[in-house]
Write a protein that holds these residues in place. Structure first.
Motif, PDB file in Angstrom:
ATOM      1  N   ASN A 285       0.808  -1.213   0.000  1.00 57.93           N
ATOM      2  CA  ASN A 285       0.000   0.000   0.000  1.00 57.93           C
ATOM      3  C   ASN A 285       0.843   1.266   0.000  1.00 57.93           C
ATOM      4  O   ASN A 285       0.286   2.370  -0.023  1.00 57.93           O
ATOM      5  CB  ASN A 285      -0.931   0.008   1.218  1.00 57.93           C
ATOM      6  N   THR A 286       2.175   1.115   0.049  1.00 53.03           N
ATOM      7  CA  THR A 286       3.080   2.266   0.078  1.00 53.03           C
ATOM      8  C   THR A 286       4.294   1.983  -0.797  1.00 53.03           C
ATOM      9  O   THR A 286       4.604   0.830  -1.119  1.00 53.03           O
ATOM     10  CB  THR A 286       3.569   2.570   1.500  1.00 53.03           C
ATOM     11  N   LYS A 287       5.013   3.035  -1.147  1.00 48.82           N
ATOM     12  CA  LYS A 287       6.241   2.885  -1.918  1.00 48.82           C
ATOM     13  C   LYS A 287       7.279   2.096  -1.135  1.00 48.82           C
ATOM     14  O   LYS A 287       7.990   1.240  -1.694  1.00 48.82           O
ATOM     15  CB  LYS A 287       6.814   4.259  -2.272  1.00 48.82           C
ATOM     16  N   GLU A 288       7.399   2.378   0.177  1.00 48.27           N
ATOM     17  CA  GLU A 288       8.392   1.684   0.993  1.00 48.27           C
ATOM     18  C   GLU A 288       8.126   0.185   1.010  1.00 48.27           C
ATOM     19  O   GLU A 288       9.038  -0.628   0.927  1.00 48.27           O
ATOM     20  CB  GLU A 288       8.392   2.238   2.418  1.00 48.27           C
ATOM     21  N   ARG A 289       6.837  -0.187   1.103  1.00 44.25           N
ATOM     22  CA  ARG A 289       6.500  -1.614   1.110  1.00 44.25           C
ATOM     23  C   ARG A 289       6.836  -2.239  -0.250  1.00 44.25           C
ATOM     24  O   ARG A 289       7.366  -3.351  -0.309  1.00 44.25           O
ATOM     25  CB  ARG A 289       5.023  -1.801   1.422  1.00 44.25           C
ATOM     26  N   LEU A 290       6.555  -1.556  -1.323  1.00 47.69           N
ATOM     27  CA  LEU A 290       6.873  -2.119  -2.633  1.00 47.69           C
ATOM     28  C   LEU A 290       8.382  -2.210  -2.832  1.00 47.69           C
ATOM     29  O   LEU A 290       8.873  -3.154  -3.462  1.00 47.69           O
ATOM     30  CB  LEU A 290       6.236  -1.299  -3.749  1.00 47.69           C
ATOM     31  N   ASP A 291       9.122  -1.260  -2.277  1.00 50.47           N
ATOM     32  CA  ASP A 291      10.585  -1.362  -2.313  1.00 50.47           C
ATOM     33  C   ASP A 291      11.042  -2.638  -1.597  1.00 50.47           C
ATOM     34  O   ASP A 291      11.963  -3.325  -2.054  1.00 50.47           O
ATOM     35  CB  ASP A 291      11.227  -0.146  -1.644  1.00 50.47           C
ATOM     36  N   GLU A 292      10.404  -2.950  -0.462  1.00 57.20           N
ATOM     37  CA  GLU A 292      10.738  -4.181   0.243  1.00 57.20           C
ATOM     38  C   GLU A 292      10.461  -5.392  -0.644  1.00 57.20           C
ATOM     39  O   GLU A 292      11.270  -6.333  -0.723  1.00 57.20           O
ATOM     40  CB  GLU A 292       9.943  -4.284   1.538  1.00 57.20           C
ATOM     41  N   TYR A 293       9.337  -5.391  -1.327  1.00 58.44           N
ATOM     42  CA  TYR A 293       8.996  -6.515  -2.204  1.00 58.44           C
ATOM     43  C   TYR A 293       9.963  -6.622  -3.384  1.00 58.44           C
ATOM     44  O   TYR A 293      10.297  -7.725  -3.830  1.00 58.44           O
ATOM     45  CB  TYR A 293       7.570  -6.357  -2.718  1.00 58.44           C
ATOM     46  N   LYS A 294      10.398  -5.474  -3.894  1.00 58.38           N
ATOM     47  CA  LYS A 294      11.381  -5.507  -4.986  1.00 58.38           C
ATOM     48  C   LYS A 294      12.697  -6.117  -4.505  1.00 58.38           C
ATOM     49  O   LYS A 294      13.385  -6.815  -5.263  1.00 58.38           O
ATOM     50  CB  LYS A 294      11.609  -4.093  -5.525  1.00 58.38           C
ATOM     51  N   ARG A 295      13.049  -5.863  -3.252  1.00 53.12           N
ATOM     52  CA  ARG A 295      14.245  -6.499  -2.691  1.00 53.12           C
ATOM     53  C   ARG A 295      14.051  -8.013  -2.590  1.00 53.12           C
ATOM     54  O   ARG A 295      14.964  -8.793  -2.872  1.00 53.12           O
ATOM     55  CB  ARG A 295      14.548  -5.910  -1.304  1.00 53.12           C
ATOM     56  N   LEU A 296      12.845  -8.442  -2.210  1.00 58.41           N
ATOM     57  CA  LEU A 296      12.564  -9.869  -2.147  1.00 58.41           C
ATOM     58  C   LEU A 296      12.633 -10.496  -3.535  1.00 58.41           C
ATOM     59  O   LEU A 296      13.178 -11.596  -3.711  1.00 58.41           O
ATOM     60  CB  LEU A 296      11.178 -10.109  -1.546  1.00 58.41           C
ATOM     61  N   GLN A 297      12.072  -9.815  -4.522  1.00 64.20           N
ATOM     62  CA  GLN A 297      12.124 -10.354  -5.879  1.00 64.20           C
ATOM     63  C   GLN A 297      13.568 -10.497  -6.352  1.00 64.20           C
ATOM     64  O   GLN A 297      13.927 -11.496  -6.981  1.00 64.20           O
ATOM     65  CB  GLN A 297      11.362  -9.439  -6.845  1.00 64.20           C
ATOM     66  N   THR A 298      14.406  -9.533  -6.006  1.00 61.91           N
ATOM     67  CA  THR A 298      15.801  -9.568  -6.445  1.00 61.91           C
ATOM     68  C   THR A 298      16.551 -10.753  -5.853  1.00 61.91           C
ATOM     69  O   THR A 298      17.222 -11.499  -6.573  1.00 61.91           O
ATOM     70  CB  THR A 298      16.509  -8.250  -6.077  1.00 61.91           C
ATOM     71  N   ILE A 299      16.449 -10.955  -4.542  1.00 60.33           N
ATOM     72  CA  ILE A 299      17.145 -12.093  -3.938  1.00 60.33           C
ATOM     73  C   ILE A 299      16.533 -13.403  -4.430  1.00 60.33           C
ATOM     74  O   ILE A 299      17.217 -14.417  -4.574  1.00 60.33           O
ATOM     75  CB  ILE A 299      17.133 -12.005  -2.396  1.00 60.33           C
ATOM     76  N   GLY A 300      15.228 -13.392  -4.740  1.00 62.78           N
ATOM     77  CA  GLY A 300      14.587 -14.578  -5.281  1.00 62.78           C
ATOM     78  C   GLY A 300      15.169 -14.995  -6.624  1.00 62.78           C
ATOM     79  O   GLY A 300      15.271 -16.197  -6.922  1.00 62.78           O
ATOM     80  N   LYS A 301      15.553 -14.027  -7.438  1.00 62.26           N
ATOM     81  CA  LYS A 301      16.166 -14.355  -8.726  1.00 62.26           C
ATOM     82  C   LYS A 301      17.442 -15.155  -8.546  1.00 62.26           C
ATOM     83  O   LYS A 301      17.745 -16.063  -9.323  1.00 62.26           O
ATOM     84  CB  LYS A 301      16.460 -13.071  -9.503  1.00 62.26           C
ATOM     85  N   VAL A 302      18.204 -14.815  -7.521  1.00 64.37           N
ATOM     86  CA  VAL A 302      19.456 -15.517  -7.260  1.00 64.37           C
ATOM     87  C   VAL A 302      19.202 -16.922  -6.737  1.00 64.37           C
ATOM     88  O   VAL A 302      19.919 -17.868  -7.068  1.00 64.37           O
ATOM     89  CB  VAL A 302      20.312 -14.726  -6.244  1.00 64.37           C
TER      90      VAL A 302
END
Length: 911
Positions: A133-150
């Motif tokens: 619901n916020t930019k900060e939360r989506l930034d957290e999810y983008k970090r999760l997606q990034t480590i998930g790629k690895v």
């Protein structure tokens, strides 16, 4: 039928509550219970107590490792405690590479179980959706997606329109974005435990239901702890030297039988099951972290639950509670229904079919409690899973089995290890309750890198606490200890008593200067306190900084076998004369790094805390405070296993420690002591007793930040006068107070590692670039040497490397490393280096299981991916800062005008 709108506004009246089906202890899924007719074995290699998810997973994985003489005892029936009513959700992306490994292991187990056993574990792969619901939360999810790629976890960041297409019933008007993980799903607890049990018993393990444990036999050892000898039940005695406590919220019934306390609490945790919802079939499970709710698909209905700020504590779980539930308190649970309706509006007119309110165990840091307890050899914990026992069970059962069979896990499990808790803190009921409450209430909060607790603070304060608080210190907390984080210009920042987030009739603090300072740091970008940290770092690099590191562990190892013990425990050469200070590692038998620390060779002294009197050889060990008890427990365990005749004393509370670092440190210290401080008289990596401002201290010429400097290990009663004398003597040279945020930046700029970050127990010195600490050119054996030499012959399959990034980006750890466009690893630790004026990052790279060579490293083009964006990166095989170590020898060039201007600007801009 009860509909959600009747519950939400107004709260559900008592007259309606009876219409909502609630499963109770007497009306649940419980089957007829009878005592087992089979005879208990008289002995076993391992006895597991508790037949829930963790007990069954541990038994399964023990048999996978060949341990078939294992017994599982369950006082009622399998799953009878909390497992039977669990939601069974599996989310595979977490802000921790360790937890992603554990979750991947669980998924691996559940997807092969039916083929192994013929039993369907009830795995439903419908995917998972995280709502931001916020930019900060989506930034957290983008970090999760990034480590998930690895780490091989597929996921997609979706916008509101894409989310609506995937989940048509969802309200996306207030949604910033979502993270979709198609590999997520749910497990059926009964099916899973049945499959695990079938495999284990088929391999020869034994499961006994309706057999309560009545006592655990132990015997005292000459090392001050006890050893497991057997388990007593009402059906007889099983002799064993290994017991695994997998009893969840009932853990302390078992722990008390061996004379210890496990730091966890029981709370009521609930969900409701709705009536049929047209169009909900095949939808992914949803977590809306900002609304603190989850919505789990259950056929053509949903399970709705979440984490509230006022959970109901269960003072004491009934010992015989099985297949039981409590009446749901809608005054507590109602907020979740409101938030679920906000996310899926059709729920407002949907009926509730049943409610589930059961006991769950929660811990002070919302992490499980696992591993062998150093106080009772052979007693292993597998409890406190904070409603995550199903999804973490496969990975944790695997690691716990390896802990038992191989001595240590092969994944970095320190965050779950019982040894992370100091016994005195872990026994403090107020600390456990407050911290467990806050961890529960914040379970869905954004996990910022520098988050600090508000609960149960100021438990362990060093002698300088009030002095530094008055100077503007903003404190951090590490498992009870307060340590300096950074300094503000705006006066004292007190940590107030815990307000329980306004729950239980407590008033929330209307003014909380400490919390307001913390909020300045809660971001995934460079924080508002960036200039404060810059000022502390550049002052240290150009003049001098004074660091209070008093929370360090301070241990003495002395006695007849002290030299032999140190040779075996520590990887570096210990055959130095008194006065030497040695940087070294401690390994486990698998060559995993259990710690990096300094060991000082000392003479017997006058009997004070800094200069103890002893017979034989003596060694002073200074260990990083956050892992101090783990370090001490490791030393004690190794000594016990080897049978050394030594004395180990913990003087951590009897001394403080001040570290003065920087080009002006020698000038400042020389004004307060008659001891010669030149390189010839007091060289690097040495120690001696000196007087500072009339007080005897042990001075170590070492540095954690890459500067000329000394650590002063000071008797507690002398800390304040020595500190004041140093600050007064250093005023003319620009000496400043500095905290651990500055240490983080300065140490990574220099290339000095933090244990449990870029150096962990799942790394070897070969992989971590620490072979220089290992006495492999000598004939002296040490713990882990055999395994390390085998790894050396094969060559490193992963390697720690350094990168710098010039772009204006904030790196924090968990970023992806790309080599020639392919994912080859991830960043473990990163920070901004203020003298280099770059982001510096350390991580491990892999080459598809092949040996890592210098040529392979040098021949690649590297990039770092952060929050989905890719930045060019420069590889460094040596530290980009002072690689020849001139500064720690006191060989300085004049600071650049640019660095001085940057420092003055930072001081002016600091908050």
């Amino acid at each position: 039928m009860t509909v959600l709108s009747k519950i939400i506004s107004p709260r559900l009246p008592n007259v309606l509550r009876s219409q909502v089906a609630t499963v109770t202890a007497s009306s649940g899924n419980r089957q007829c219970s009878t005592k087992s007719s089979r005879k208990l074995p008289t002995s076993a290699d391992v006895v597991i107590i508790g037949g829930g998810s963790l007990g069954c997973q541990t038994l399964y994985h023990l048999t996978k490792l060949g341990v078939t003489n294992a017994v599982l005892l369950e006082k009622d029936q399998l799953t009878a405690g909390t497992t039977w009513h669990t939601a069974g959700l599996v989310w595979r992306l977490r802000p921790s590479d360790t937890e992603i490994q554990l979750l991947n292991k669980t998924r691996e187990v559940i997807t092969r179980l039916e083929e192994e056993t013929g039993v369907d574990p009830g795995w439903i792969n419908n995917g998972g959706l995280f709502v931001a619901n916020t930019k900060e939360r989506l930034d957290e999810y983008k970090r999760l997606q990034t480590i998930g790629k690895v780490m091989g976890v597929e996921s997609y960041v979706l916008g509101p329109a894409e989310t609506k297409k995937l989940y048509p019933l969802m309200n996306v008007d207030d949604v910033y974005g979502t993270l979709y993980s198609p590999g997520d799903g749910t497990i059926d607890p009964h099916g899973l435990c049945t499959a695990l049990a079938r495999y284990a018993t088929r391999e020869g393990a034994k499961i006994f239901e309706n057999i309560p444990v009545t006592n655990i036999l132990t015997k005292p050892t000459e090392y001050g702890n006890t050893q497991i000898e057997g388990v007593e039940t009402d059906q007889g005695l099983i002799k064993t030297q290994c017991v695994v406590n997998c009893t969840g919220g009932w853990a302390n019934y078992i722990s008390s039988l061996v004379g210890i306390h496990t730091p966890l609490v029981a709370m009521k945790h609930a969900y409701v099951v709705t009536e049929k919802i047209p169009g909900i079939e095949n939808m992914p499970n949803v977590r809306d972290h900002d609304l603190s709710v989850y919505l789990k698909l259950q056929g053509d209905a949903l399970q709705l639950g979440g984490y509230e700020v006022d959970p109901i504590f269960i003072e004491k779980l009934d010992k015989d509670f099985a297949f039981g539930l409590y009446e749901l308190d809608y005054d507590v649970f109602g907020i979740h229904l409101e938030n679920c309706v906000q996310r899926v509006p059709c729920l407002e007119e949907t009926g509730i079919k049943s409610t589930v309110c059961g006991p769950e165990s929660f811990t002070p840091d919302h992490k499980p409690i696992m591993g062998e307890d150093p106080r009772v050899r052979g007693f292993y914990h597998g409890v406190g899973f904070n409603s995550s026992g199903m999804m973490l069970g496969g990975g944790c059962g695997d690691q716990l089995a390896k802990w038992i069979v191989k001595g240590r896990p092969d994944v970095d499990m320190y965050g779950y290890d019982i040894r992370r808790f100091c016994p005195d803190v872990a026994a403090n009921t107020a600390w456990i309750n407050e911290r467990s409450h806050e961890s529960y209430a914040k379970n869905y909060a954004i996990v910022f890198p520098h988050d600090e607790p508000l609960a149960s603070r100021n438990m362990k304060k060093d002698p300088l606490h009030e002095e530094l608080e008055a100077a503007g210190c903003v404190y951090q907390e590490r498992l009870g200890w307060e340590r300096p984080g950074w300094f503000t210009k705006h006066g004292p920042v007190h940590v107030k008593a815990y307000d329980w987030y306004g729950a239980y009739g407590n008033l929330r603090h209307t003014e909380h200067g400490y919390k307001e300072r913390l909020n300045l740091d809660y971001t995934f970008d460079h924080p508002e306190i960036h200039e404060n940290i810059r000022a502390e770092c550049l002052s240290t690099r150009t003049a001098a900084g004074l660091f209070n590191m008093s929370y360090f562990g301070k241990f003495y190892l002395t006695g007849p076998d002290a030299r032999k013990a140190c040779d075996w425990i520590f990887t570096n050469k210990m055959n130095a004369a008194p006065g030497a200070t040695i940087y070294t590692c401690m390994l486990n038998k698998n060559a995993g790094i259990e710690a990096d620390l300094t060991v000082s060779v000392i003479d017997s002294g006058a009997g004070g805390s800094a200069d103890p009197s002893f017979q034989g050889d003596g060694y002073y060990i200074a260990a990083a405070g956050g892992a101090a008890f783990q370090n001490l427990a490791h030393i004690q365990t190794v000594v016990q296993d080897a049978g050394f005749n030594v004395d180990i004393s913990d003087r951590s509370r009897d001394m403080g420690m001040l570290s003065i670092q920087g080009p002006k440190s020698r000038d400042i210290l020389s004004r307060l002591t008659d001891a010669p401080l030149d390189n010839e008289s007091f060289p690097f990596s040495t120690n001696r007793m000196i007087e500072v401002a009339g007080h005897k201290v042990r001075a170590l010429r070492v540095s954690f930040v890459g500067e000329l400097g000394w650590e002063l290990h000071i008797p507690s009663e002398s800390c304040v006068p020595v500190y004041r004398a140093l600050m007064e003597a250093g005023a003319e040279d620009g000496l400043v107070n500095a905290g651990y945020r500055a240490i983080d930046s300065l140490s990574i700029e220099k290339g000095y590692p933090h244990w449990h970050q870029e150096v962990r127990m799942d790394d070897s010195p070969l992989e971590a670039g620490l072979l220089f600490t290992c006495k492999l050119k000598t004939d002296t054996d040490f713990l882990g040497r055999t395994a390390l030499e085998e790894k050396r012959k094969l060559g490193a399959r992963k390697k720690k490397v350094c990168f710098t990034v010039d772009d204006n980006v904030c790196l924090l750890g968990l970023e992806a490393i790309l080599r020639n466009g392919e994912y080859v690893g991830h960043i473990r630790r990163a920070d901004h280096a203020f003298l280099l004026e770059q982001e510096v990052a350390y991580g491990y790279v892999m080459n598809n299981g092949e040996k890592i060579t210098q040529d392979w490293l040098k021949s690649g083009e590297y990039e770092i991916e952060s929050k989905g964006k890719i930045y060019p990166a420069t590889l460094h095989l040596k530290s980009p800062f002072d690689a020849t170590n001139k500064r720690i020898q006191g060989n300085y060039e004049e600071p650049t005008q640019e660095s001085l201007i940057s420092m003055e600007r930072a001081r002016a801009s600091a908050i």
